[in-house]
Design an enzyme around this catalytic site. Structure first.
Site, PDB file in Angstrom:
ATOM      1  N   ASP A  71      17.958  18.568  -8.937  1.00 25.45           N
ATOM      2  CA  ASP A  71      18.320  17.699  -7.819  1.00 25.45           C
ATOM      3  C   ASP A  71      19.227  18.528  -6.917  1.00 25.45           C
ATOM      4  O   ASP A  71      20.342  18.880  -7.315  1.00 25.45           O
ATOM      5  CB  ASP A  71      19.045  16.451  -8.340  1.00 25.45           C
ATOM      6  CG  ASP A  71      19.480  15.501  -7.235  1.00 25.45           C
ATOM      7  OD1 ASP A  71      19.435  15.895  -6.043  1.00 25.45           O
ATOM      8  OD2 ASP A  71      19.877  14.367  -7.561  1.00 25.45           O
ATOM      9  N   TYR A 111      16.421  13.805  11.086  1.00 21.30           N
ATOM     10  CA  TYR A 111      15.573  14.850  10.507  1.00 21.30           C
ATOM     11  C   TYR A 111      15.521  16.108  11.362  1.00 21.30           C
ATOM     12  O   TYR A 111      15.747  17.228  10.874  1.00 21.30           O
ATOM     13  CB  TYR A 111      14.165  14.307  10.288  1.00 21.30           C
ATOM     14  CG  TYR A 111      13.211  15.303   9.676  1.00 21.30           C
ATOM     15  CD1 TYR A 111      13.324  15.663   8.327  1.00 21.30           C
ATOM     16  CD2 TYR A 111      12.205  15.896  10.431  1.00 21.30           C
ATOM     17  CE1 TYR A 111      12.457  16.576   7.757  1.00 21.30           C
ATOM     18  CE2 TYR A 111      11.327  16.810   9.869  1.00 21.30           C
ATOM     19  CZ  TYR A 111      11.452  17.152   8.535  1.00 21.30           C
ATOM     20  OH  TYR A 111      10.589  18.059   7.966  1.00 21.30           O
ATOM     21  N   LYS A 138      16.853  20.036  10.426  1.00 26.13           N
ATOM     22  CA  LYS A 138      16.052  21.259  10.340  1.00 26.13           C
ATOM     23  C   LYS A 138      16.610  22.341  11.259  1.00 26.13           C
ATOM     24  O   LYS A 138      16.534  23.533  10.940  1.00 26.13           O
ATOM     25  CB  LYS A 138      14.581  20.953  10.665  1.00 26.13           C
ATOM     26  CG  LYS A 138      13.888  20.145   9.571  1.00 26.13           C
ATOM     27  CD  LYS A 138      13.914  20.853   8.223  1.00 26.13           C
ATOM     28  CE  LYS A 138      13.036  20.183   7.188  1.00 26.13           C
ATOM     29  NZ  LYS A 138      13.012  20.881   5.890  1.00 26.13           N
ATOM     30  N   THR A 164       1.933  13.650   4.428  1.00 24.67           N
ATOM     31  CA  THR A 164       2.672  13.557   3.174  1.00 24.67           C
ATOM     32  C   THR A 164       3.569  12.327   3.216  1.00 24.67           C
ATOM     33  O   THR A 164       3.713  11.663   4.239  1.00 24.67           O
ATOM     34  CB  THR A 164       3.572  14.796   2.938  1.00 24.67           C
ATOM     35  OG1 THR A 164       4.600  14.822   3.944  1.00 24.67           O
ATOM     36  CG2 THR A 164       2.779  16.090   2.988  1.00 24.67           C
TER      37      THR A 164
END
Length: 257
Positions: A64, A179, A183, A214
């Site tokens: 994790d 998100y 990145k 996905t």
């Protein structure tokens, strides 16, 4: 499972978040290319199921990236079993914590700089940014013991500041502090790794999969998981003469920082 001495002479790879999506596909293809792959998964049962699906050459390992103790335990296991790590694929990532059944467009409306949940931003960055750095710091001594080590960080084109600064970029409206910015931060941290390791033999590459169908995007992606994984696999399999310090989407397709 192959005899331990046989495994030791194979290339040893760790793929984080390898129990589904791009991570699972990358693990499958690396094993098919003769690499021994440690299938990293937060959930032990899912990791075991993924390793079983892949077959001989895949070994489940609980990891994790938000849990320092689990990273440390994984490194200790790798040290005891193999004595080194040749390839680290930092793939584990999450895109959100509250999208639920919302479409990407609907979710975008509640993820702007003015209304994004700071708790969600922290959760996503914990995995996508701090998790990658934590794994890097703990695994680096193992990579230093390899004769041909490479780190591949799985990022996204949506994290390119130069691309998003262009009004013509089609996904520009979706850029958010959650998100996309995570990145961008991952790219910045990867650059720090590249600079730290440029005088060593350890190669560092940044890769963006395609907009892949996905769980990360609620399966709204446009590319198959095989196509989406293609560049990650290509870069992960580069030999000692392969490049370092690159940020690519497809072969010979560079992404601006």
């Amino acid at each position: 499972m192959a005899h331990k001495d046989e495994i030791i002479h194979k290339r040893i790879a760790l793929v984080t978040g390898a129990n589904q999506g791009v991570g699972l596909q990358v693990a499958k293809e690396l094993v098919a290319n003769g690499v021994t792959v440690l299938v990293g998964s937060r959930n032990s049962e899912r990791g075991e199921a993924a390793a079983k699906e892949i077959g001989p050459g895949a070994i489940a390992i609980r990891l994790d990236v938000t849990d320092q103790a689990s990273i440390t335990a994984a490194a200790k296991y790798i040290r005891n079993e193999f004595g080194r790590l040749d390839l680290l694929v930092n793939n584990a990532a999450i895109s959100n914590t509250r999208k639920g059944n919302l479409s990407l467009r609907e979710y975008g409306e509640i993820s702007r700089a003015s209304n994004a949940s700071l708790d969600e931003v922290r959760s996503v960055w914990e995995t996508n940014v701090f998790g990658v750095l934590a794994v890097y710091q703990v695994m680096l001594p193992l990579l230093r013991d390899s004769r041909d080590a490479r780190i591949v960080n799985v990022s996204s084109g949506v994290g390119s500041l130069a691309t998003n600064a262009d009004p013509a970029y089609p996904y520009r409206a979706f850029y958010s502090p959650v998100y996309s910015a995570s990145k961008a931060a991952l790219n910045a941290i990867t650059l720090a790794m590249m600079i730290e390791l440029e005088s060593t033999g350890i190669k560092v590459n940044l890769v963006s999969p395609a907009f892949t169908r996905t769980n990360l995007n609620g399966y709204e992606g446009t590319e198959s998981v095989e196509d989406g994984s293609r560049e990650v696999v290509r870069v992960a399999l580069l030999g000692p003469d392969g490049p370092t310090g690159t940020f690519t989407r497809w072969e010979n397709t560079t992404i601006p920082w």
